[in-house]
Design a protein around this motif. Structure first.
Motif, PDB file in Angstrom:
ATOM      1  N   SER A 287       0.839  -1.207   0.000  1.00  0.00           N
ATOM      2  CA  SER A 287       0.000   0.000   0.000  1.00  0.00           C
ATOM      3  C   SER A 287       0.868   1.250   0.000  1.00  0.00           C
ATOM      4  CB  SER A 287      -0.882   0.018   1.250  1.00  0.00           C
ATOM      5  OG  SER A 287      -1.462   1.297   1.427  1.00  0.00           O
ATOM      6  N   THR A 288       0.390   2.276  -0.672  1.00  0.00           N
ATOM      7  CA  THR A 288       0.997   3.609  -0.573  1.00  0.00           C
ATOM      8  C   THR A 288       0.043   4.539   0.177  1.00  0.00           C
ATOM      9  OG1 THR A 288       2.053   3.256  -2.724  1.00  0.00           O
ATOM     10  CG2 THR A 288       1.973   5.529  -1.898  1.00  0.00           C
ATOM     11  N   ARG A 289      -1.137   4.777  -0.423  1.00  0.00           N
ATOM     12  CA  ARG A 289      -2.086   5.758   0.107  1.00  0.00           C
ATOM     13  C   ARG A 289      -2.718   5.311   1.421  1.00  0.00           C
ATOM     14  NH1 ARG A 289      -1.233   6.253  -5.009  1.00  0.00           N
ATOM     15  NH2 ARG A 289      -1.221   4.016  -4.830  1.00  0.00           N
ATOM     16  N   THR A 290      -3.126   4.055   1.475  1.00  0.00           N
ATOM     17  CA  THR A 290      -3.856   3.585   2.659  1.00  0.00           C
ATOM     18  C   THR A 290      -2.968   3.657   3.894  1.00  0.00           C
ATOM     19  OG1 THR A 290      -5.186   2.186   1.234  1.00  0.00           O
ATOM     20  CG2 THR A 290      -5.207   1.658   3.577  1.00  0.00           C
ATOM     21  N   ARG A 291      -1.751   3.154   3.768  1.00  0.00           N
ATOM     22  CA  ARG A 291      -0.841   3.218   4.906  1.00  0.00           C
ATOM     23  C   ARG A 291      -0.553   4.668   5.294  1.00  0.00           C
ATOM     24  NH1 ARG A 291       5.525   1.549   5.885  1.00  0.00           N
ATOM     25  NH2 ARG A 291       5.547   2.572   7.927  1.00  0.00           N
ATOM     26  N   GLY A 292      -0.199   5.471   4.280  1.00  0.00           N
ATOM     27  CA  GLY A 292       0.173   6.860   4.563  1.00  0.00           C
ATOM     28  C   GLY A 292      -0.957   7.637   5.219  1.00  0.00           C
ATOM     29  N   SER A 293      -2.165   7.469   4.701  1.00  0.00           N
ATOM     30  CA  SER A 293      -3.280   8.285   5.209  1.00  0.00           C
ATOM     31  C   SER A 293      -3.759   7.819   6.589  1.00  0.00           C
ATOM     32  CB  SER A 293      -4.431   8.304   4.199  1.00  0.00           C
ATOM     33  OG  SER A 293      -4.798   7.001   3.817  1.00  0.00           O
ATOM     34  N   PHE A 294      -3.775   6.510   6.837  1.00  0.00           N
ATOM     35  CA  PHE A 294      -4.163   6.055   8.184  1.00  0.00           C
ATOM     36  C   PHE A 294      -3.102   6.469   9.215  1.00  0.00           C
ATOM     37  CE2 PHE A 294      -7.452   3.224   6.419  1.00  0.00           C
ATOM     38  CZ  PHE A 294      -8.413   3.286   7.421  1.00  0.00           C
ATOM     39  N   GLU A 295      -1.834   6.334   8.832  1.00  0.00           N
ATOM     40  CA  GLU A 295      -0.757   6.623   9.785  1.00  0.00           C
ATOM     41  C   GLU A 295      -0.715   8.120  10.107  1.00  0.00           C
ATOM     42  OE1 GLU A 295       2.653   4.256   8.904  1.00  0.00           O
ATOM     43  OE2 GLU A 295       3.962   5.436  10.188  1.00  0.00           O
ATOM     44  N   ALA A 296      -0.765   8.947   9.050  1.00  0.00           N
ATOM     45  CA  ALA A 296      -0.759  10.403   9.268  1.00  0.00           C
ATOM     46  C   ALA A 296      -2.024  10.819  10.020  1.00  0.00           C
ATOM     47  CB  ALA A 296      -0.675  11.126   7.933  1.00  0.00           C
ATOM     48  N   GLY A 297      -3.142  10.194   9.667  1.00  0.00           N
ATOM     49  CA  GLY A 297      -4.420  10.548  10.294  1.00  0.00           C
ATOM     50  C   GLY A 297      -4.398  10.302  11.792  1.00  0.00           C
TER      51      GLY A 297
ATOM     52  N   HIS B 203      -9.948   7.765 -10.157  1.00  0.00           N
ATOM     53  CA  HIS B 203      -9.225   6.483 -10.061  1.00  0.00           C
ATOM     54  C   HIS B 203      -8.600   6.436  -8.665  1.00  0.00           C
ATOM     55  CE1 HIS B 203      -6.455   3.223 -10.737  1.00  0.00           C
ATOM     56  NE2 HIS B 203      -6.901   3.036 -11.963  1.00  0.00           N
ATOM     57  N   PRO B 204      -8.675   5.278  -7.979  1.00  0.00           N
ATOM     58  CA  PRO B 204      -8.139   5.213  -6.614  1.00  0.00           C
ATOM     59  C   PRO B 204      -6.608   5.222  -6.574  1.00  0.00           C
ATOM     60  CG  PRO B 204      -8.876   3.046  -7.327  1.00  0.00           C
ATOM     61  CD  PRO B 204      -9.278   4.004  -8.412  1.00  0.00           C
ATOM     62  N   LEU B 205      -5.987   4.878  -7.687  1.00  0.00           N
ATOM     63  CA  LEU B 205      -4.539   4.729  -7.819  1.00  0.00           C
ATOM     64  C   LEU B 205      -4.040   3.543  -6.982  1.00  0.00           C
ATOM     65  CD1 LEU B 205      -3.438   8.500  -7.711  1.00  0.00           C
ATOM     66  CD2 LEU B 205      -3.965   7.110  -9.732  1.00  0.00           C
ATOM     67  N   PRO B 206      -2.980   2.844  -7.384  1.00  0.00           N
ATOM     68  CA  PRO B 206      -2.134   3.162  -8.536  1.00  0.00           C
ATOM     69  C   PRO B 206      -2.795   2.757  -9.851  1.00  0.00           C
ATOM     70  CG  PRO B 206      -1.366   1.137  -7.494  1.00  0.00           C
ATOM     71  CD  PRO B 206      -2.511   1.650  -6.655  1.00  0.00           C
ATOM     72  N   ALA B 207      -2.533   3.538 -10.908  1.00  0.00           N
ATOM     73  CA  ALA B 207      -3.045   3.224 -12.246  1.00  0.00           C
ATOM     74  C   ALA B 207      -1.897   2.754 -13.134  1.00  0.00           C
ATOM     75  CB  ALA B 207      -3.688   4.470 -12.852  1.00  0.00           C
ATOM     76  N   ASP B 208      -2.224   1.949 -14.124  1.00  0.00           N
ATOM     77  CA  ASP B 208      -1.231   1.585 -15.148  1.00  0.00           C
ATOM     78  C   ASP B 208      -1.223   2.732 -16.163  1.00  0.00           C
ATOM     79  OD1 ASP B 208      -1.257  -0.813 -13.765  1.00  0.00           O
ATOM     80  OD2 ASP B 208      -1.230  -2.049 -15.577  1.00  0.00           O
ATOM     81  N   ARG B 209      -0.285   3.625 -15.992  1.00  0.00           N
ATOM     82  CA  ARG B 209      -0.217   4.854 -16.797  1.00  0.00           C
ATOM     83  C   ARG B 209      -0.022   4.535 -18.280  1.00  0.00           C
ATOM     84  NH1 ARG B 209       1.067  10.423 -15.903  1.00  0.00           N
ATOM     85  NH2 ARG B 209       0.668  10.276 -13.664  1.00  0.00           N
TER      86      ARG B 209
END
Ligand code: CP
Length: 326
Positions: A57-67, A284-290
């Motif tokens: 995870s990138t966003r989920t970990r970062g946002s829960f931890e910062a939150g 898009h929730p990301l990550p996306a295949d750019r």
């Protein structure tokens, strides 16, 4: 306003009533404003959240931890492979023991047929709330952030707004179907007319489809399934297009990849976005295949709200944690 969320689990999108989701969003906007103004909002001082990850995870970990830190508490990042889970710790033991150490247990476990059961088994044994950081069926915190973002862009009254939830081609891996499933469950409750678009082999779980249809009926919203991305996107207010694996058709990775590779034209580009309304947004929730799943010109362009969407993970989750863990 329904505020009775203290001690509650949030595993399925429908665990919270529509009125409770509205309460979460009200608080999320309040916390977003407080953060913007530099106003302290430490309602979870001395509280600790366990974040147990069975998947990256990138966003989920970062946002829960910062939150958790912004709410005055702490989040403990725990990777399953560094625990004794593989040596025999059961869900019951984990729920019972972590429930005594921590004030909330957040889990990401997306393995097909395993993840959601795992979360529910931990929740049954835990005295503290269990929060779903994504399983193979639901991604409810992502969906709250999505709803919050749509309301910021389109206004709080979403009745008759057309939301396209579409499959898109990706080559990286067979992604879980939890995001589209959460979207089709939650968005009809807020009056959005949902059009689900996917190739025939990419059906969602039948029980989730039934629940989504029931929600659409209850809230007098549209719910339609089509097998043509361009047809779906005509006059859309929101185009939410992402890939998921053909998991109702096969669990074989090689066969799934072969099926997936035959739909490379399910691609989000500027031409597709132009089929929507003038003020259509791309999500898009990301990550996306750019440049495989979505063109960079869309992802980085004027239609895209993906960074606001990712930011709102932080505010929506803080609201859920503050309401359930206080
Ligand atoms: N959208 C989302 O859940 O991102 P991560 O997989 O990076 O957490």
């Amino acid at each position: 306003m329904q505020t009775g969320l203290r001690g509650r689990d949030f595993i399925s999108d429908l665990d919270f009533s529509k009125e409770e989701v509205e309460t979460v969003l009200d608080l999320a906007w309040d916390l977003k404003m407080k953060r913007a103004m530099g106003v302290s909002h430490a309602s979870l001082r001395d509280k600790v959240l366990a974040m147990l990850f069975f998947f990256s995870s990138t966003r989920t970990r970062g946002s829960f931890e910062a939150g958790m830190a912004q709410l005055g508490g702490h989040a403990a990042f725990i990777e399953s492979r560094t625990t004794q889970v593989s040596h025999g710790d059961t869900e019951k033991e984990l729920g019972a023991i972590f429930g005594r150490y921590f004030d909330g247990i957040a889990i990401r476990h997306v393995d097909w047929g395993i993840g959601n059961n795992y979360l529910n088994n931990v929740a049954s044994a835990s005295r503290v709330p269990v929060l779903n950081m994504q399983d193979e069926i639901y991604h409810p915190h992502q969906c709250l952030a999505d709803l919050m973002t749509i309301m910021e862009k389109k206004g709080r009254n979403l009745r008759r707004k057309k939301m396209v939830v579409s499959w898109a081609y990706a080559s990286s891996y067979l992604k879980p179907m939890s995001v589209p499933q959460s979207l089709i469950l939650q968005m009809p409750r807020f009056g959005m007319d949902v059009v689900l678009a996917h190739p025939p082999e990419f059906e969602l779980m039948p029980e989730i489809m039934e629940q989504a249809q029931a929600m659409a009926k209850k809230y007098n919203a549209g719910f339609e399934v089509v097998h043509d991305m361009k047809e779906a996107c005509q006059d859309a207010d929101v185009i939410y297009a992402k890939s998921w694996g053909p998991l109702m058709t096969t669990h074989d990775q090689e066969e799934g990849k072969k099926i997936q590779d035959s739909y490379q034209d399910w691609y989000v580009n500027d031409e597709l976005m132009a089929l929507g309304k003038d003020d259509v947004i791309y999500m898009h929730p990301l990550p996306a295949d750019r440049d495989i799943e979505v063109a960079s010109s869309v992802l980085d362009g004027p239609y895209s709200v993906v960074f606001d969407e990712a930011e709102n993970r932080l505010h929506a989750q803080k609201a859920v944690m503050a309401l359930t863990m206080s």
